[in-house]
Design a protein around this motif. Sequence first.
Motif, PDB file in Angstrom:
ATOM      1  N   GLU A  97       6.089   8.561   2.585  1.00  0.00           N
ATOM      2  CA  GLU A  97       4.944   8.260   1.707  1.00  0.00           C
ATOM      3  C   GLU A  97       3.940   9.395   1.635  1.00  0.00           C
ATOM      4  O   GLU A  97       3.306   9.618   0.598  1.00  0.00           O
ATOM      5  N   TRP A  98       3.804  10.146   2.748  1.00  0.00           N
ATOM      6  CA  TRP A  98       2.760  11.168   2.758  1.00  0.00           C
ATOM      7  C   TRP A  98       3.009  12.283   1.759  1.00  0.00           C
ATOM      8  O   TRP A  98       2.074  12.986   1.376  1.00  0.00           O
ATOM      9  N   ILE A 139       1.101  11.055  -1.235  1.00  0.00           N
ATOM     10  CA  ILE A 139      -0.344  11.062  -0.962  1.00  0.00           C
ATOM     11  C   ILE A 139      -0.873  12.491  -0.927  1.00  0.00           C
ATOM     12  O   ILE A 139      -1.956  12.782  -1.454  1.00  0.00           O
ATOM     13  N   CYS A 152      -3.784  14.117  -3.393  1.00  0.00           N
ATOM     14  CA  CYS A 152      -4.974  14.845  -2.908  1.00  0.00           C
ATOM     15  C   CYS A 152      -5.055  16.237  -3.534  1.00  0.00           C
ATOM     16  O   CYS A 152      -6.124  16.661  -3.995  1.00  0.00           O
ATOM     17  N   MET A 158       4.839   8.418  -4.202  1.00  0.00           N
ATOM     18  CA  MET A 158       4.317   7.406  -3.275  1.00  0.00           C
ATOM     19  C   MET A 158       4.971   6.039  -3.538  1.00  0.00           C
ATOM     20  O   MET A 158       5.410   5.365  -2.607  1.00  0.00           O
ATOM     21  N   THR A 163      -3.445   3.667   3.781  1.00  0.00           N
ATOM     22  CA  THR A 163      -3.757   5.011   3.255  1.00  0.00           C
ATOM     23  C   THR A 163      -3.563   5.058   1.744  1.00  0.00           C
ATOM     24  O   THR A 163      -4.393   5.606   1.010  1.00  0.00           O
ATOM     25  N   ALA A 164      -2.458   4.470   1.277  1.00  0.00           N
ATOM     26  CA  ALA A 164      -2.199   4.452  -0.165  1.00  0.00           C
ATOM     27  C   ALA A 164      -3.262   3.641  -0.909  1.00  0.00           C
ATOM     28  O   ALA A 164      -3.684   4.017  -2.018  1.00  0.00           O
ATOM     29  N   VAL A 174      -6.266   6.114  -1.034  1.00  0.00           N
ATOM     30  CA  VAL A 174      -6.095   7.365  -1.781  1.00  0.00           C
ATOM     31  C   VAL A 174      -5.897   7.121  -3.275  1.00  0.00           C
ATOM     32  O   VAL A 174      -6.446   7.861  -4.111  1.00  0.00           O
ATOM     33  N   SER A 175      -5.141   6.074  -3.628  1.00  0.00           N
ATOM     34  CA  SER A 175      -4.850   5.843  -5.049  1.00  0.00           C
ATOM     35  C   SER A 175      -6.112   5.621  -5.890  1.00  0.00           C
ATOM     36  O   SER A 175      -6.298   6.310  -6.901  1.00  0.00           O
TER      37      SER A 175
END
Length: 664
Positions: A268-269, A272, A276, A319, A419-420, A423-424
């Motif tokens: 997933e990172w 992400i 970013c 992601m 985190t998603a 961040v989204s």
Amino acid sequence: MIETEHFLLSGILFFAVGAVIALVPAGKTRTTSYLFSLFGALSFLAIGIYLTVAPSVTYQALSVSSVFEFSFRGDALAGFFMITISLVTFAVSIYSIGFTRTFRHAGLMGFFYNTLILSLYAVVLSANIFTFLISWETMAIASYFLVTFERNEKAARAGLFYAVMTHIGTAFIIALFFILYRYTGRMDFEGMKAGLSGIPVSVRSIIFIFSVIGFGTKSGIIPLHTWIPRAYAVVPSNIAAIMSGLMVKMGIYGLIRICMDVMGQGPEWWGIALICVGAVSAILGILYSLIENEVKLFLAYSSVENIGIILLGVGAAMMFKSNGFYALSSLALTAALFHVLNHALFKSVLFLGAGSVITSMGRSNMETMGGLLKRMPYTGFFFLVGSLSICALPPLNGFVSEWLTYQSLLLGFQVPSVTAKIVSPLGGAALALTGALAAAGFVKAFGISFLGMPRSAQAREAKETSITMILGMALLAVPCLLFGIFPATAISLLASAVYGVTGASTLVYQQGVLGIPQTSATLSPVAILITMAVMLLAALLFIRIVGGQRKIVYADSWDCGIRGLTSRMQYTATAFTKPLRIIYKRIYLPSRDLKVSYLIKPFFVKSIRYGGEITPFFDRYVYEPVTRFIQIVAGNVKLLQSGSLQLYLGYILITLIVLLIFGT
């Protein structure tokens, strides 16, 4: 398949003949070379359309040795990028016929122009590492000679910087290909995809990082963007349109091809991280764009912003795919690819518009422009269309692709990862901020350049450019409007590519309404257009009814009692962005130089001189320290080069001893 091979050969032949005929020392043949690139674009356009509706096609390989061979393969993803390249090339080639008519060394430009375009097609059709790297390097060399086309010190410096940056990126691309070959034992992309199971996750992450650096350098993501303003400021505008509209997209293509097609899906990172990077590139790109008064520099930084928007979509697609949300991944990738097409169209028309203005005026600083809409109405109109499109205003194409990007980022809440979920929406907020800043920037660009009064003699004497230049801009501006009102046409061109990469499809287009299944999100561009038209008519009708039949009187604007308005009373480009420089001073790090001279201090001021500039953060705090370090290392290494034969023999002896010790 046989037909596409014929189109492929004819396309290659058209560009090859166009490149050669440009070098013939006869006046008309130099502009004729653009006619060959025009027909070459049509040949490849036919292949691109075919690939979006048909199975993949592998073309006969040309063997160089038992290991290396030129091999080409077309699939839906390649077909979509070929369509994008062809649409822009067709229009820019027509524009270039008039634009380059008075150029010195126009033949060289025609040669490298055709070579560059052909290399772009070769990149997206490459089936193996060898073909890709040869095509990639050809693209880099051709673009280098176009960056240095003006043959002055500024162009030479920009070319050197571009060459260094692009080869740093190429080094990372070679490294990632080497790793892929080491673990899969295959040089062709299809073979790599089949043998991917043997690659550990940590090694795949290294390949991803190398892809971001290697392809990101070509695309101009921050902080690898510094070659873009340097190069775009010196290249002729038709080449700037090709580089911004098409060449930087090769980085996006490479990233999708390697990280999403060849490697399937990753952790997933990856997604992400790309969101970013995209958010930072989008915001800083438009902030740096806002304060530029040179029109090509303004557009150059705007390209960095739009690459950031595309990466927001690509990152969201990665992601979602890593979490098994394939339908949402297809939505995000659709948004990203649609913005690739849209940016290629409206950024090219903006660069061509800038080129027409610079050709007519001989100046590129907005502070010397003004009032050009009356003198160059067609150029002004097409520049306005491009400005509205890039600001994502309905009913133009930029609005649809950015709306899709918003929707995909907001749907990040469905991903279970915390985190998603954070961040989204932050990516969506960054996109919203970027849109607002872009609107401010293009109000400045169009308002200062085309409205108001002329700020210089060159602006007063400006005239509309040739018919081919106007036609070239029109051919790019019309699709901006059509793809905004009827987005289904463009989305159908990329649907197969999205399905091939994500394994799913999401968007539904019925009766003029674009809908996202399992959500209430819908968009009807036609309804928006009708609503806008009705509101405009209602406003005109209201004015007519309230105002009555009064006679319209034309008079000068109120001027505070001063007789006669002058251009010095208008807002300047610098003054327009002054509030933003104050708001974002922690990013700009501005410095000011104020010099006041007095007749009798401190009561009678004779003159005031004000100047200001921002700190080039990445140049000063990233590239200059790295450059100094390399120079120090190079200086120390230089000590080994003494010119002594005995010492060189000693080096050889030491090398042999080391090899005997560690090589056995």
